[in-house]
Design a protein around this motif. Structure first.
Motif, PDB file in Angstrom:
ATOM      1  N   PRO A 195      10.304  -0.804  -4.752  1.00 23.14           N
ATOM      2  CA  PRO A 195      10.307   0.162  -3.647  1.00 23.14           C
ATOM      3  C   PRO A 195       9.765   1.541  -4.034  1.00 23.14           C
ATOM      4  O   PRO A 195       9.139   2.212  -3.223  1.00 23.14           O
ATOM      5  N   ARG A 196       9.958   1.952  -5.268  1.00 26.08           N
ATOM      6  CA  ARG A 196       9.486   3.282  -5.685  1.00 26.08           C
ATOM      7  C   ARG A 196       8.046   3.254  -6.215  1.00 26.08           C
ATOM      8  O   ARG A 196       7.528   4.251  -6.684  1.00 26.08           O
ATOM      9  N   SER A 197       7.405   2.112  -6.160  1.00 26.12           N
ATOM     10  CA  SER A 197       6.030   1.981  -6.627  1.00 26.12           C
ATOM     11  C   SER A 197       5.089   2.809  -5.766  1.00 26.12           C
ATOM     12  O   SER A 197       5.348   3.076  -4.595  1.00 26.12           O
ATOM     13  N   GLU A 198       3.959   3.167  -6.337  1.00 31.10           N
ATOM     14  CA  GLU A 198       2.932   3.915  -5.616  1.00 31.10           C
ATOM     15  C   GLU A 198       2.066   3.014  -4.741  1.00 31.10           C
ATOM     16  O   GLU A 198       1.177   3.504  -4.056  1.00 31.10           O
ATOM     17  N   LEU A 199       2.273   1.729  -4.762  1.00 38.51           N
ATOM     18  CA  LEU A 199       1.422   0.803  -4.023  1.00 38.51           C
ATOM     19  C   LEU A 199       1.735   0.845  -2.530  1.00 38.51           C
ATOM     20  O   LEU A 199       2.889   0.696  -2.126  1.00 38.51           O
ATOM     21  N   THR A 200       0.712   1.057  -1.729  1.00 41.13           N
ATOM     22  CA  THR A 200       0.845   1.002  -0.269  1.00 41.13           C
ATOM     23  C   THR A 200      -0.222   0.046   0.265  1.00 41.13           C
ATOM     24  O   THR A 200      -1.213  -0.230  -0.415  1.00 41.13           O
ATOM     25  N   ALA A 201       0.009  -0.435   1.482  1.00 37.23           N
ATOM     26  CA  ALA A 201      -0.937  -1.385   2.064  1.00 37.23           C
ATOM     27  C   ALA A 201      -1.017  -1.214   3.572  1.00 37.23           C
ATOM     28  O   ALA A 201      -0.067  -0.772   4.216  1.00 37.23           O
ATOM     29  N   ALA A 202      -2.165  -1.577   4.102  1.00 33.56           N
ATOM     30  CA  ALA A 202      -2.390  -1.620   5.545  1.00 33.56           C
ATOM     31  C   ALA A 202      -3.272  -2.835   5.814  1.00 33.56           C
ATOM     32  O   ALA A 202      -4.074  -3.231   4.964  1.00 33.56           O
ATOM     33  N   VAL A 203      -3.098  -3.440   6.978  1.00 33.26           N
ATOM     34  CA  VAL A 203      -3.905  -4.608   7.333  1.00 33.26           C
ATOM     35  C   VAL A 203      -4.677  -4.339   8.612  1.00 33.26           C
ATOM     36  O   VAL A 203      -4.233  -3.576   9.477  1.00 33.26           O
ATOM     37  N   THR A 204      -5.831  -4.992   8.716  1.00 32.32           N
ATOM     38  CA  THR A 204      -6.641  -4.930   9.930  1.00 32.32           C
ATOM     39  C   THR A 204      -6.981  -6.351  10.334  1.00 32.32           C
ATOM     40  O   THR A 204      -7.479  -7.134   9.512  1.00 32.32           O
ATOM     41  N   VAL A 205      -6.671  -6.659  11.597  1.00 35.09           N
ATOM     42  CA  VAL A 205      -6.982  -7.962  12.177  1.00 35.09           C
ATOM     43  C   VAL A 205      -7.634  -7.693  13.521  1.00 35.09           C
ATOM     44  O   VAL A 205      -7.063  -6.993  14.362  1.00 35.09           O
ATOM     45  N   SER A 206      -8.822  -8.212  13.721  1.00 31.39           N
ATOM     46  CA  SER A 206      -9.541  -8.040  14.990  1.00 31.39           C
ATOM     47  C   SER A 206      -9.570  -6.571  15.432  1.00 31.39           C
ATOM     48  O   SER A 206      -9.251  -6.238  16.572  1.00 31.39           O
ATOM     49  N   GLU A 207      -9.930  -5.702  14.506  1.00 30.93           N
ATOM     50  CA  GLU A 207     -10.082  -4.269  14.759  1.00 30.93           C
ATOM     51  C   GLU A 207      -8.787  -3.546  15.104  1.00 30.93           C
ATOM     52  O   GLU A 207      -8.807  -2.414  15.576  1.00 30.93           O
ATOM     53  N   ARG A 208      -7.627  -4.165  14.888  1.00 24.56           N
ATOM     54  CA  ARG A 208      -6.330  -3.510  15.058  1.00 24.56           C
ATOM     55  C   ARG A 208      -5.686  -3.394  13.688  1.00 24.56           C
ATOM     56  O   ARG A 208      -5.702  -4.346  12.910  1.00 24.56           O
ATOM     57  N   SER A 209      -5.115  -2.218  13.392  1.00 18.56           N
ATOM     58  CA  SER A 209      -4.553  -1.962  12.066  1.00 18.56           C
ATOM     59  C   SER A 209      -3.074  -1.632  12.128  1.00 18.56           C
ATOM     60  O   SER A 209      -2.608  -1.029  13.102  1.00 18.56           O
ATOM     61  N   TRP A 210      -2.372  -2.026  11.055  1.00 15.95           N
ATOM     62  CA  TRP A 210      -0.944  -1.749  10.925  1.00 15.95           C
ATOM     63  C   TRP A 210      -0.616  -1.444   9.474  1.00 15.95           C
ATOM     64  O   TRP A 210      -1.236  -2.001   8.561  1.00 15.95           O
ATOM     65  N   ILE A 250       7.497  -2.318 -14.143  1.00 19.19           N
ATOM     66  CA  ILE A 250       8.735  -3.103 -14.226  1.00 19.19           C
ATOM     67  C   ILE A 250       9.254  -3.136 -15.659  1.00 19.19           C
ATOM     68  O   ILE A 250      10.443  -2.931 -15.908  1.00 19.19           O
ATOM     69  N   LEU A 251       8.360  -3.372 -16.613  1.00 20.96           N
ATOM     70  CA  LEU A 251       8.776  -3.418 -18.016  1.00 20.96           C
ATOM     71  C   LEU A 251       9.312  -2.069 -18.482  1.00 20.96           C
ATOM     72  O   LEU A 251      10.295  -2.011 -19.226  1.00 20.96           O
ATOM     73  N   ALA A 252       8.704  -0.982 -18.043  1.00 18.36           N
ATOM     74  CA  ALA A 252       9.174   0.352 -18.426  1.00 18.36           C
ATOM     75  C   ALA A 252      10.568   0.604 -17.864  1.00 18.36           C
ATOM     76  O   ALA A 252      11.428   1.182 -18.541  1.00 18.36           O
ATOM     77  N   THR A 253      10.823   0.154 -16.642  1.00 21.62           N
ATOM     78  CA  THR A 253      12.140   0.319 -16.024  1.00 21.62           C
ATOM     79  C   THR A 253      13.180  -0.479 -16.796  1.00 21.62           C
ATOM     80  O   THR A 253      14.263   0.015 -17.085  1.00 21.62           O
ATOM     81  N   ARG A 254      12.840  -1.711 -17.169  1.00 16.51           N
ATOM     82  CA  ARG A 254      13.770  -2.560 -17.942  1.00 16.51           C
ATOM     83  C   ARG A 254      14.054  -1.946 -19.302  1.00 16.51           C
ATOM     84  O   ARG A 254      15.184  -1.912 -19.754  1.00 16.51           O
ATOM     85  N   SER A 255      13.013  -1.481 -19.979  1.00 11.50           N
ATOM     86  CA  SER A 255      13.174  -0.885 -21.308  1.00 11.50           C
ATOM     87  C   SER A 255      14.056   0.348 -21.241  1.00 11.50           C
ATOM     88  O   SER A 255      14.896   0.575 -22.099  1.00 11.50           O
ATOM     89  N   PHE A 256      13.868   1.164 -20.192  1.00 12.85           N
ATOM     90  CA  PHE A 256      14.675   2.371 -20.029  1.00 12.85           C
ATOM     91  C   PHE A 256      16.143   1.999 -19.819  1.00 12.85           C
ATOM     92  O   PHE A 256      17.022   2.582 -20.426  1.00 12.85           O
ATOM     93  N   ARG A 257      16.390   1.018 -18.974  1.00 14.23           N
ATOM     94  CA  ARG A 257      17.782   0.599 -18.704  1.00 14.23           C
ATOM     95  C   ARG A 257      18.441   0.031 -19.958  1.00 14.23           C
ATOM     96  O   ARG A 257      19.609   0.273 -20.202  1.00 14.23           O
ATOM     97  N   GLU A 258      17.682  -0.753 -20.733  1.00 15.32           N
ATOM     98  CA  GLU A 258      18.248  -1.359 -21.935  1.00 15.32           C
ATOM     99  C   GLU A 258      18.554  -0.325 -23.018  1.00 15.32           C
ATOM    100  O   GLU A 258      19.424  -0.507 -23.836  1.00 15.32           O
ATOM    101  N   SER A 259      17.824   0.799 -23.022  1.00 11.92           N
ATOM    102  CA  SER A 259      18.035   1.810 -24.046  1.00 11.92           C
ATOM    103  C   SER A 259      19.195   2.744 -23.725  1.00 11.92           C
ATOM    104  O   SER A 259      19.619   3.522 -24.577  1.00 11.92           O
TER     105      SER A 259
END
Length: 130
Positions: free
Chosen positions: A20-35, A120-129
């Motif tokens: 959820p805190r990732s920088e990845l965002t997405a949008a889709v376009t189908v038949s010239e309509r976007s969401w 994900i690996l950085a988050t796991r490593s931080f929690r384990e430390s």
């Protein structure tokens, strides 16, 4: 499980969860309509997305779509096809080259996939430390 379900669920590439805190965002376009869409997981060949509430829920398997993915200030445009459907979520497959000769930037998608894995690996490593 019945054989057909196992076959349908077979994955061609390993998926990494989009946190959820990732920088990845997405949008889709189908038949010239976007969401806007909420990414659930990403592979080197596809993505699982949940569409925003006012998006159509009647998109069928096989529907072509464009997916715009933004990560670390870079935006990719990928052409894909719906391969699976669950509730409001869709599994989209990105072929190397589409029927209209568009070449998807799968090498860059693979770099984003690797970046998400590192998160994900950085988050796991931080929690384990702790």
């Amino acid at each position: 499980l019945e054989r057909s379900r196992v076959t349908r669920e077979r994955r061609r590439a390993y998926r990494v969860t989009v946190m959820p805190r990732s920088e990845l965002t997405a949008a889709v376009t189908v038949s010239e309509r976007s969401w806007q869409a909420v990414p659930g997981n990403l592979s080197t060949e596809g993505i699982f997305l949940t569409l925003e509430p006012d998006a159509p829920v009647d998109l069928e398997i096989g529907t072509p779509m464009e997916v715009e993915i933004t990560y670390a200030e870079e935006t990719l445009l990928l052409h894909g096809t719906i391969r699976s459907r669950r509730a409001r979520g869709y599994g989209i497959f990105f072929p190397r080259k589409t029927d209209d000769d568009y070449i998807n930037p799968l090498d860059r998608l693979g770099q984003i996939w690797a970046g998400l894995q590192r998160e994900i690996l950085a988050t796991r490593s931080f929690r384990e430390s702790e």
